[in-house]
Design a protein around this motif. Structure first.
Motif, PDB file in Angstrom:
ATOM      1  N   LYS A 216     -70.207  67.428  65.697  1.00  0.00           N
ATOM      2  CA  LYS A 216     -70.710  68.347  64.677  1.00  0.00           C
ATOM      3  C   LYS A 216     -70.791  69.798  65.126  1.00  0.00           C
ATOM      4  N   LEU A 232     -64.916  69.187  61.413  1.00  0.00           N
ATOM      5  CA  LEU A 232     -64.875  69.989  60.194  1.00  0.00           C
ATOM      6  C   LEU A 232     -63.740  69.534  59.292  1.00  0.00           C
ATOM      7  N   HIS A 236     -65.481  68.075  56.191  1.00  0.00           N
ATOM      8  CA  HIS A 236     -65.533  69.159  55.203  1.00  0.00           C
ATOM      9  C   HIS A 236     -64.131  69.740  54.993  1.00  0.00           C
ATOM     10  N   ARG A 239     -63.834  72.980  52.824  1.00  0.00           N
ATOM     11  CA  ARG A 239     -64.573  74.043  53.493  1.00  0.00           C
ATOM     12  C   ARG A 239     -63.805  74.520  54.740  1.00  0.00           C
ATOM     13  N   ILE A 243     -62.774  78.207  55.740  1.00  0.00           N
ATOM     14  CA  ILE A 243     -63.270  78.799  56.986  1.00  0.00           C
ATOM     15  C   ILE A 243     -62.101  79.391  57.771  1.00  0.00           C
ATOM     16  N   GLU A 300     -69.918  80.216  60.575  1.00  0.00           N
ATOM     17  CA  GLU A 300     -69.484  79.533  59.345  1.00  0.00           C
ATOM     18  C   GLU A 300     -69.863  78.053  59.323  1.00  0.00           C
ATOM     19  N   ASP A 301     -70.595  77.618  60.308  1.00  0.00           N
ATOM     20  CA  ASP A 301     -70.988  76.211  60.388  1.00  0.00           C
ATOM     21  C   ASP A 301     -71.623  75.748  59.068  1.00  0.00           C
ATOM     22  N   PRO A 302     -71.104  74.667  58.468  1.00  0.00           N
ATOM     23  CA  PRO A 302     -71.687  74.189  57.212  1.00  0.00           C
ATOM     24  C   PRO A 302     -73.172  73.820  57.350  1.00  0.00           C
ATOM     25  N   GLU A 303     -73.570  73.425  58.558  1.00  0.00           N
ATOM     26  CA  GLU A 303     -75.000  73.191  58.782  1.00  0.00           C
ATOM     27  C   GLU A 303     -75.443  74.189  59.838  1.00  0.00           C
TER      28      GLU A 303
END
Ligand SMILES: Nc1ncnc2c1ncn2[C@@H]1O[C@H](COP(=O)(O)OP(=O)(O)O)[C@@H](O)[C@H]1O
Ligand SMILES: [Mg+2]
Length: 407
Positions: A216, A232, A236, A239, A243, A300-303
């Motif tokens: 992650k 990623l 995602h 996304r 990114i 830009e990490d989704p979390e």
């Protein structure tokens, strides 16, 4: 997301007593979304960054393991030489924009040669309370004491006070208490601190193509860059494409970034550079490009991480790229207020050029060898010179931040 308003560190290496921002419902400007620390060698920049890593390690692994990390060398090396007091931390933070701030403080001492937690306290004002002392909802000495459940220290809301007695003197109370639903605030604090990220990016490490599958988050050295990309791409996919497009626009000289899955399921990053028809893969990319890529990926990490600390991002970066990176960091931190908070140490005036005086602190040792900090916004004349259009880094370079603490 949670935001750190202030911190006080005592007796940690050269940080004998250092306060940054606002602590405990006191005065002082809360810490901004991006903060940068400059100062001579040995002024305490790495120690400051490491104190965050230390707190996170205390939470994750216990205080003995945290003290004994190879680069720390044990409790007696960590405690400020001139001090016989415990190592103390106090953080003041907000869980969300609208929440009432919480103070979390703990102290570590050595007992029979083993570091232990001697006290731990969490405090918050009651709902509607505008003035006066905040209430302790966790108050532990040597692992024994009282804890309030729920969101306040109010029985009327159904909250209760419990006696607790922890069995491991080397573990923080929030480690175990932060597992229970009824301790919502402790749960929040624990999640917040577990989400801190401290980076020392090594471009060579990031060139590796590890097989170990999706991960992650980027680790401290960046040697799992490939795994993060894999994660990623898998979790995602839409996304991930966005990114890559976004990042490729921000790295000068790069047209597009794509990826290629090798037969043994590894992800190769493919960079298309201006002027060349064939793409380059991460093994042949320059340190600077990889570094820029890794940092932008972090943002830009989704979390996203609640807090990111970065040491000397300038190493291996061309000064124009560095300026660009500083602007990206600042833009990101300011735009997405209450998302990721950034702490950066640097020796580079180019980096500082992109920042405002209330985002930059000068660290210096005083005559006792103790680290002192000064916000550049608090240096008389700096705001005025800055208003004339001289960038902050240039003021630093041309000796406008005169040293004050040394005789
Ligand atoms: N236990 C300690 N007590 C007092 N000073 C210490 C202790 N441990 C390290 N120091 C000093 O802390 C200083 C800060 O080092 P460091 O944080 O690496 O500075 P920087 O990153 O700004 O170059 C060094 O001069 C070191 O000698
Ligand atoms: Mg250093």
């Amino acid at each position: 997301m949670a935001h750190l308003l202030g911190i006080r560190i005592q007796n940690y290496r050269s940080l004998k007593d250092l306060t940054l921002g606002r602590i405990g419902y006191g005065k002082g400007q809360p810490l901004p979304p991006i903060m940068c620390f400059i100062g001579p060698n040995g002024s305490g920049k790495s120690s400051l960054l490491d104190s965050f890593a230390f707190m996170a390690d205390c939470l994750a692994e216990g205080v003995e393991a945290a003290c004994d990390k190879p680069h720390r060398g044990g409790f007696s090396r960590l405690r400020t030489q001139s001090s016989t007091e415990p190592i103390k931390f106090e953080i003041y933070f907000k869980q969300r924009t609208q929440s009432r701030p919480i103070t979390y403080a703990f102290e570590i001492e050595e007992s029979n040669g083993v570091p232990i937690v001697v006290s731990e306290r969490l405090q918050q004002r009651r709902k509607g309370q505008k003035h006066g002392r905040p209430f302790s909802f966790v108050n532990l000495n040597h692992g024994k004491g009282e804890v309030w459940s729920g969101q306040s220290t109010d029985r009327e809301e159904g909250n209760e006070k419990h006696e607790v007695s922890l069995d491991d003197p080397g573990r923080l109370g929030i480690t175990s208490l932060g597992q229970f639903k009824e301790h919502e605030r402790i749960l929040g604090l624990r999640a917040y601190m577990e989400n801190w990220y401290l980076s020392y990016f090594v471009p060579d490490a990031a060139r590796q193509l590890p097989i170990a599958g999706a991960q992650k988050h980027l680790n401290r050295s960046g040697d799992n860059l490939g795994n993060v990309i894999q994660y990623l791409q898998r979790s995602h996919p839409d996304r991930f494409q966005t990114i890559l497009e976004k990042i490729s626009k921000r790295i000068p000289g790069i047209q597009t970034i794509g990826f290629h899955k090798s037969e043994d399921n590894r992800i190769l990053l493919r960079f298309n550079e201006r002027g060349y028809t064939d793409p380059f893969y991460q093994q042949s990319m320059s340190d600077g490009t990889l570094k820029m890529f890794a940092y932008l990926l972090l943002l830009e990490d989704p979390e996203p991480h609640s807090f990111i600390g970065i040491e000397e991002p300038e190493n291996g970066l061309y000064h124009k790229l560095l300026e660009q990176l500083a602007r990206e960091f600042r833009r990101h931190a300011e735009q997405s207020a209450n998302k990721t908070q950034l702490l950066i140490t640097t020796h580079s005036p180019y980096f500082v050029d992109a920042l405002k005086p209330d985002q930059v602190w000068l660290l210096e040792k005083d005559d006792n060898g103790e680290t002192q900090a000064r916000r550049t916004a608090d240096i008389p004349t700096i705001e005025a010179l800055k208003a004339e259009g001289i960038p902050l880094g240039s003021l630093w370079y041309s000796n406008h931040f005169e040293e004050r603490f040394r005789g």
